[in-house]
Write a protein that holds these residues in place. Structure first.
Motif, PDB file in Angstrom:
ATOM      1  N   ILE A 190       7.504  72.911  34.316  1.00 55.95           N
ATOM      2  CA  ILE A 190       7.190  71.605  33.742  1.00 55.95           C
ATOM      3  C   ILE A 190       7.012  70.575  34.852  1.00 55.95           C
ATOM      4  O   ILE A 190       6.062  69.777  34.855  1.00 55.95           O
ATOM      5  CB  ILE A 190       8.298  71.161  32.763  1.00 55.95           C
ATOM      6  CG1 ILE A 190       8.277  72.043  31.515  1.00 55.95           C
ATOM      7  CG2 ILE A 190       8.132  69.689  32.383  1.00 55.95           C
ATOM      8  CD1 ILE A 190       9.441  71.797  30.565  1.00 55.95           C
ATOM      9  N   ALA A 191       7.941  70.587  35.817  1.00 57.05           N
ATOM     10  CA  ALA A 191       7.872  69.634  36.929  1.00 57.05           C
ATOM     11  C   ALA A 191       6.622  69.860  37.780  1.00 57.05           C
ATOM     12  O   ALA A 191       5.963  68.892  38.205  1.00 57.05           O
ATOM     13  CB  ALA A 191       9.131  69.756  37.792  1.00 57.05           C
ATOM     14  N   LEU A 192       6.268  71.128  38.031  1.00 56.08           N
ATOM     15  CA  LEU A 192       5.082  71.434  38.826  1.00 56.08           C
ATOM     16  C   LEU A 192       3.816  70.933  38.136  1.00 56.08           C
ATOM     17  O   LEU A 192       2.952  70.298  38.766  1.00 56.08           O
ATOM     18  CB  LEU A 192       4.980  72.944  39.061  1.00 56.08           C
ATOM     19  CG  LEU A 192       5.918  73.548  40.108  1.00 56.08           C
ATOM     20  CD1 LEU A 192       5.865  75.074  40.056  1.00 56.08           C
ATOM     21  CD2 LEU A 192       5.530  73.063  41.507  1.00 56.08           C
ATOM     22  N   ALA A 193       3.691  71.217  36.841  1.00 61.33           N
ATOM     23  CA  ALA A 193       2.501  70.791  36.101  1.00 61.33           C
ATOM     24  C   ALA A 193       2.386  69.274  36.074  1.00 61.33           C
ATOM     25  O   ALA A 193       1.308  68.710  36.311  1.00 61.33           O
ATOM     26  CB  ALA A 193       2.551  71.344  34.673  1.00 61.33           C
ATOM     27  N   SER A 194       3.497  68.608  35.797  1.00 61.09           N
ATOM     28  CA  SER A 194       3.481  67.145  35.719  1.00 61.09           C
ATOM     29  C   SER A 194       3.177  66.515  37.075  1.00 61.09           C
ATOM     30  O   SER A 194       2.396  65.567  37.174  1.00 61.09           O
ATOM     31  CB  SER A 194       4.829  66.629  35.191  1.00 61.09           C
ATOM     32  OG  SER A 194       5.092  67.135  33.898  1.00 61.09           O
ATOM     33  N   THR A 195       3.790  67.055  38.127  1.00 60.27           N
ATOM     34  CA  THR A 195       3.606  66.474  39.463  1.00 60.27           C
ATOM     35  C   THR A 195       2.182  66.667  39.959  1.00 60.27           C
ATOM     36  O   THR A 195       1.567  65.732  40.498  1.00 60.27           O
ATOM     37  CB  THR A 195       4.594  67.106  40.458  1.00 60.27           C
ATOM     38  OG1 THR A 195       5.937  66.879  40.007  1.00 60.27           O
ATOM     39  CG2 THR A 195       4.429  66.498  41.847  1.00 60.27           C
TER      40      THR A 195
END
Length: 296
Positions: A190-195
């Motif tokens: 989730i963090a990778l996609a959002s970032t």
């Protein structure tokens, strides 16, 4: 040549109430968080209400813009993808909201809905990022691509440095959490996609703001200003972890206060969509009026 057009003041007066509404919404959210910092449950409830409110605004605004264009129109595809991203973002909020109210004593990271939310967030960020890439191509196809200049190069460089400064540490942290357990891996994805999506948005803020400047005084100028400001707000939102220690007071509380910037980011996106619809409707009314004027 560089002076604002005579209609710029009138255009601002039309948009000012909407911009004021976004500011008020942001201040209300900020005030609600500031008075809830000592109450974890109330803080979560404030975040839930704000997430629903701005999520719905983003969906309604982008959908209004998409539906204002005809089937097959290039910009309908752009705004349609932005609508898909806004809807999926709202679904993500709904998943967390449901779990918070249904199982309040269990963290969402332990919820079976976590992998579902992971998929939703990834798709939301892919849709939004692809829409912005298509939007940047629109500039070239419509002849709005600003000419190269040293200032443009500097703006790109600043945007690139900002994207790396904001997203780099978050990417490193997320990659390090991959494989550290199922919940940790889902959260890291989730963090990778959002970032990555936010880094792309930050990079695209530069051309969006340049086109907004080129169109200043025109009917569409405020659409692109709203889009550019929305992207710029995400820059500060994503930088909250390292901006918080620079602010006075408790860094943990400062992070929560900076987290409220999500309200402005989504509200400005919804406003951009509504302004796009209004601009197109105004142009269509003027066109019909010109046709109706007798020529004899």
């Amino acid at each position: 040549m560089n002076a604002p057009r005579p209609s710029s003041g009138r255009a601002f007066r039309r948009v000012a109430p909407w911009l004021g509404a976004v500011v008020v919404l942001q201040l209300v959210h900020l005030g609600a968080v500031a008075t809830s910092l000592q109450d974890t449950h109330r803080l979560a409830l404030v975040g839930d209400v704000a997430g629903w409110a701005v999520g719905l605004l983003a969906v309604l605004g982008t959908a209004a813009a998409a539906l204002s264009f005809g089937a097959g129109d290039y910009l309908r595809r752009v705004w349609g993808l932005l609508t898909v991203g806004a809807v999926l973002s709202l679904v993500s909020t709904a998943l967390r909201s449901y779990w918070m109210h249904a199982v309040p004593d269990v963290p969402f990271t332990e919820s079976p809905l976590l992998p579902v939310r992971m998929g939703v967030v990834v798709l939301a960020n892919v849709s939004t990022t692809f829409a912005l890439v298509l939007l940047s191509r629109t500039y070239r196809q419509s002849g709005l691509q600003p000419p190269p200049s040293s200032r443009a190069t500097l703006l790109w460089a600043v945007a690139a440095v900002a994207a790396l400064a904001v997203g780099g540490p978050a990417l490193v942290k997320a990659v390090g959490n991959l494989g550290q357990g199922f919940a940790a891996t889902c959260t890291a994805v989730i963090a990778l996609a959002s970032t990555l999506a936010d880094m792309t948005t930050i990079l695209l803020v530069a051309p969006i703001l340049r086109v907004a400047y080129m169109l200043r005084g025109g009917r569409l100028a405020w659409v692109w200003w709203a889009m550019g400001v929305s992207g710029a707000v995400w820059l500060f939102y994503d930088a909250r972890e390292w901006l918080a220690p620079l602010l006075p007071g408790n860094p943990t509380e400062a992070v929560e206060l900076l987290r409220t910037l999500r309200t402005s980011g989504l509200a400005m996106l919804g406003l951009a969509g509504w302004l796009q619809r209004s601009a197109l409707a105004s142009a269509q009314r003027e066109s019909r009026a010109e046709v109706a004027v007798p020529t004899a």
